[in-house]
Scaffold this motif. Structure first.
Motif, PDB file in Angstrom:
ATOM      1  N   VAL A 102       0.834  -1.201   0.000  1.00  0.00           N
ATOM      2  CA  VAL A 102       0.000   0.000   0.000  1.00  0.00           C
ATOM      3  C   VAL A 102       0.870   1.252   0.000  1.00  0.00           C
ATOM      4  O   VAL A 102       0.573   2.235  -0.688  1.00  0.00           O
ATOM      5  CB  VAL A 102      -0.958  -0.014   1.207  1.00  0.00           C
ATOM      6  N   MET A 103       1.963   1.234   0.752  1.00  0.00           N
ATOM      7  CA  MET A 103       2.881   2.376   0.760  1.00  0.00           C
ATOM      8  C   MET A 103       3.460   2.634  -0.624  1.00  0.00           C
ATOM      9  O   MET A 103       3.608   3.787  -1.047  1.00  0.00           O
ATOM     10  CB  MET A 103       4.015   2.140   1.763  1.00  0.00           C
ATOM     11  N   MET A 104       3.806   1.576  -1.338  1.00  0.00           N
ATOM     12  CA  MET A 104       4.352   1.745  -2.693  1.00  0.00           C
ATOM     13  C   MET A 104       3.335   2.407  -3.613  1.00  0.00           C
ATOM     14  O   MET A 104       3.688   3.275  -4.415  1.00  0.00           O
ATOM     15  CB  MET A 104       4.763   0.395  -3.263  1.00  0.00           C
ATOM     16  N   LEU A 105       2.075   2.029  -3.495  1.00  0.00           N
ATOM     17  CA  LEU A 105       1.038   2.625  -4.342  1.00  0.00           C
ATOM     18  C   LEU A 105       0.849   4.101  -4.005  1.00  0.00           C
ATOM     19  O   LEU A 105       0.751   4.947  -4.901  1.00  0.00           O
ATOM     20  CB  LEU A 105      -0.279   1.862  -4.170  1.00  0.00           C
ATOM     21  N   PHE A 106       0.814   4.428  -2.720  1.00  0.00           N
ATOM     22  CA  PHE A 106       0.681   5.832  -2.322  1.00  0.00           C
ATOM     23  C   PHE A 106       1.916   6.635  -2.749  1.00  0.00           C
ATOM     24  O   PHE A 106       1.801   7.787  -3.188  1.00  0.00           O
ATOM     25  CB  PHE A 106       0.474   5.946  -0.812  1.00  0.00           C
ATOM     26  N   ALA A 107       3.103   6.053  -2.596  1.00  0.00           N
ATOM     27  CA  ALA A 107       4.327   6.749  -2.993  1.00  0.00           C
ATOM     28  C   ALA A 107       4.371   6.968  -4.500  1.00  0.00           C
ATOM     29  O   ALA A 107       4.882   7.990  -4.980  1.00  0.00           O
ATOM     30  CB  ALA A 107       5.553   5.961  -2.542  1.00  0.00           C
ATOM     31  N   TRP A 108       3.855   6.035  -5.256  1.00  0.00           N
ATOM     32  CA  TRP A 108       3.781   6.191  -6.712  1.00  0.00           C
ATOM     33  C   TRP A 108       2.884   7.373  -7.075  1.00  0.00           C
ATOM     34  O   TRP A 108       3.218   8.189  -7.938  1.00  0.00           O
ATOM     35  CB  TRP A 108       3.252   4.905  -7.338  1.00  0.00           C
ATOM     36  N   ALA A 109       1.760   7.507  -6.382  1.00  0.00           N
ATOM     37  CA  ALA A 109       0.820   8.577  -6.682  1.00  0.00           C
ATOM     38  C   ALA A 109       1.294   9.930  -6.159  1.00  0.00           C
ATOM     39  O   ALA A 109       1.159  10.948  -6.843  1.00  0.00           O
ATOM     40  CB  ALA A 109      -0.552   8.243  -6.089  1.00  0.00           C
ATOM     41  N   ALA A 110       1.882   9.959  -4.958  1.00  0.00           N
ATOM     42  CA  ALA A 110       2.216  11.235  -4.328  1.00  0.00           C
ATOM     43  C   ALA A 110       3.645  11.681  -4.560  1.00  0.00           C
ATOM     44  O   ALA A 110       3.933  12.885  -4.552  1.00  0.00           O
ATOM     45  CB  ALA A 110       1.959  11.146  -2.818  1.00  0.00           C
ATOM     46  N   SER A 112       5.796  10.112  -7.071  1.00  0.00           N
ATOM     47  CA  SER A 112       6.274   9.622  -8.367  1.00  0.00           C
ATOM     48  C   SER A 112       7.380   8.593  -8.196  1.00  0.00           C
ATOM     49  O   SER A 112       8.269   8.465  -9.040  1.00  0.00           O
ATOM     50  CB  SER A 112       6.772  10.788  -9.243  1.00  0.00           C
ATOM     51  N   GLU A 113       7.355   7.849  -7.080  1.00  0.00           N
ATOM     52  CA  GLU A 113       8.291   6.746  -6.865  1.00  0.00           C
ATOM     53  C   GLU A 113       7.682   5.486  -7.473  1.00  0.00           C
ATOM     54  O   GLU A 113       6.884   4.799  -6.845  1.00  0.00           O
ATOM     55  CB  GLU A 113       8.560   6.525  -5.375  1.00  0.00           C
ATOM     56  N   ARG A 114       8.050   5.206  -8.685  1.00  0.00           N
ATOM     57  CA  ARG A 114       7.486   4.039  -9.350  1.00  0.00           C
ATOM     58  C   ARG A 114       8.020   2.772  -8.690  1.00  0.00           C
ATOM     59  O   ARG A 114       9.229   2.619  -8.515  1.00  0.00           O
ATOM     60  CB  ARG A 114       7.862   4.045 -10.833  1.00  0.00           C
ATOM     61  N   PRO A 115       7.128   1.858  -8.301  1.00  0.00           N
ATOM     62  CA  PRO A 115       7.595   0.641  -7.618  1.00  0.00           C
ATOM     63  C   PRO A 115       8.546  -0.172  -8.487  1.00  0.00           C
ATOM     64  O   PRO A 115       8.299  -0.385  -9.672  1.00  0.00           O
ATOM     65  CB  PRO A 115       6.292  -0.140  -7.353  1.00  0.00           C
ATOM     66  N   ARG A 116       9.641  -0.610  -7.899  1.00  0.00           N
ATOM     67  CA  ARG A 116      10.568  -1.480  -8.601  1.00  0.00           C
ATOM     68  C   ARG A 116      10.058  -2.914  -8.569  1.00  0.00           C
ATOM     69  O   ARG A 116       9.298  -3.311  -7.688  1.00  0.00           O
ATOM     70  CB  ARG A 116      11.949  -1.417  -7.947  1.00  0.00           C
ATOM     71  N   VAL A 117      10.497  -3.671  -9.537  1.00  0.00           N
ATOM     72  CA  VAL A 117      10.101  -5.077  -9.596  1.00  0.00           C
ATOM     73  C   VAL A 117      10.557  -5.809  -8.333  1.00  0.00           C
ATOM     74  O   VAL A 117       9.822  -6.638  -7.769  1.00  0.00           O
ATOM     75  CB  VAL A 117      10.689  -5.745 -10.858  1.00  0.00           C
ATOM     76  N   THR A 118      11.753  -5.486  -7.860  1.00  0.00           N
ATOM     77  CA  THR A 118      12.263  -6.150  -6.663  1.00  0.00           C
ATOM     78  C   THR A 118      11.429  -5.792  -5.438  1.00  0.00           C
ATOM     79  O   THR A 118      11.222  -6.621  -4.551  1.00  0.00           O
ATOM     80  CB  THR A 118      13.733  -5.761  -6.426  1.00  0.00           C
ATOM     81  N   HIS A 119      10.951  -4.534  -5.361  1.00  0.00           N
ATOM     82  CA  HIS A 119      10.098  -4.136  -4.243  1.00  0.00           C
ATOM     83  C   HIS A 119       8.777  -4.891  -4.267  1.00  0.00           C
ATOM     84  O   HIS A 119       8.305  -5.389  -3.236  1.00  0.00           O
ATOM     85  CB  HIS A 119       9.828  -2.630  -4.296  1.00  0.00           C
ATOM     86  N   LEU A 120       8.155  -4.978  -5.437  1.00  0.00           N
ATOM     87  CA  LEU A 120       6.876  -5.685  -5.549  1.00  0.00           C
ATOM     88  C   LEU A 120       7.048  -7.164  -5.240  1.00  0.00           C
ATOM     89  O   LEU A 120       6.230  -7.761  -4.532  1.00  0.00           O
ATOM     90  CB  LEU A 120       6.297  -5.490  -6.950  1.00  0.00           C
ATOM     91  N   ALA A 121       8.114  -7.754  -5.775  1.00  0.00           N
ATOM     92  CA  ALA A 121       8.367  -9.163  -5.496  1.00  0.00           C
ATOM     93  C   ALA A 121       8.639  -9.384  -4.013  1.00  0.00           C
ATOM     94  O   ALA A 121       8.137 -10.348  -3.408  1.00  0.00           O
ATOM     95  CB  ALA A 121       9.552  -9.653  -6.329  1.00  0.00           C
TER      96      ALA A 121
END
Length: 323
Positions: A102-110, A112-121
């Protein structure tokens, strides 16, 4: 890169300290007083940090402190306290383990920190590991506790990202103290109106509040916000998976619980998920930039700008035939 790695153990202080909060809350703190429990946790911790830094908010930081204090401290503490009293620790910890995603999604929106593949994995692997460690029987999970835990996770994830976005010009101690004071002050009148008189506190309860106030709040949140300032939201969120790991290991040490094979496998998955989100994993999986093959032909011509700002002229390189 060395400076980045230096902040990893600092950030880890927070989830390790938080890992004992559910245990302390259930064993030592008074039940049925989530508002007072949250206020007693937040307000003294904020005042303690304010004494350390001695700086008051200015300008827009008055309303920013109120917003962050509600999301990260006031409402969050009350919901966590309620979840700890009405929900099995295993279920509450598993729900909170979804926070990195959830933090990655909020950071992407607020941010512009696009989630890395390694972070999602890492988030997927870590959540699966927490589920293997803790989840056994969902039958004891009540709707009230689940809603409280999901709300706490969502609000805090948003609050952490907003704190990262806004806090560039404020030191960590001030940022943490303002939020704690704002959140705790807002909870006091609500606690009086909803729960009446404060609960009586015996010796174990005072020691329990001492731990959650000084260690799991003042120290832990200062370390957490310091990590958010120097690391990506995805990396910090995955470090937060140490929270349920600490809880499981604490139960093994203090309560004499025995780890099953499934729990050990879950621990391994959680640590693997955390490692996948660290900067070294991103460096190892990053594709090297394409490089054009060097041209060693003796006929290659280089451009050289002569003095005086004249138009470039072609100059034959050494070894190439001149005119």
């Amino acid at each position: 890169m060395e400076a980045t790695f230096r902040w990893l153990p600092v950030t880890a202080i927070a989830p390790v300290a938080w890992g004992a909060t559910y245990y302390v809350t259930q064993q030592f703190l008074p039940a049925d007083h989530p508002m007072y429990g949250a206020a007693i946790r937040a307000l003294p911790a904020g005042l303690l940090l304010l004494l350390v830094r001695r700086r008051l908010p200015r300008g827009s930081w008055w309303w920013k402190s109120a917003v962050l204090g509600t999301l990260n401290m006031g409402a969050f503490f009350a919901l966590v306290y309620l979840a700890a009293q009405t929900l099995p620790t295993s279920v509450a910890s598993t729900i909170m383990a979804t926070s990195p995603m959830v933090m990655m999604l909020f950071a992407w929106a607020a941010l512009s920190e696009r989630p890395r593949v390694t972070h999602l994995a890492g988030a997927c692997v870590g959540i699966a590991g927490v589920g293997l460690m803790l989840l056994e029987d969902m039958g004891a999970a009540g709707l009230t506790g689940i809603l409280a835990s999901v709300s706490a996770m969502t609000m805090s994830s948003l609050g952490y990202v907003l704190a990262k976005r806004w806090s560039g010009d404020v030191d960590v101690f001030s940022l943490t103290s303002w939020q704690l004071i704002a959140g705790g002050a807002a909870l006091v009148p609500v606690a009086v109106a909803v729960e009446g008189a404060p609960p009586p506190l015996d010796g174990p309860a005072l020691l329990g509040f001492g731990y959650v106030t000084v260690i799991a709040t003042a120290l832990a949140f200062a370390a957490w916000f310091a990590g958010l300032r120097h690391l990506s939201a995805g990396t910090v969120g995955l470090i937060g998976l140490l929270n349920p790991v600490t809880g499981v290991l604490l139960g093994t040490v203090l309560a004499g619980e025995t780890l099953t094979g499934r729990q050990i496998f879950g621990l391994v998955l959680v640590f693997l998920g955390i490692l996948l989100g660290q900067p070294i994993a991103a460096r190892l999986t990053r594709r090297p930039p394409d490089r054009k093959p060097a041209d060693h032909s003796p006929w290659r011509v280089a451009e050289k700008e002569p003095p005086g700002g004249e138009a470039p002229r072609q100059v034959a390189e050494k070894g190439a035939p001149g005119r």
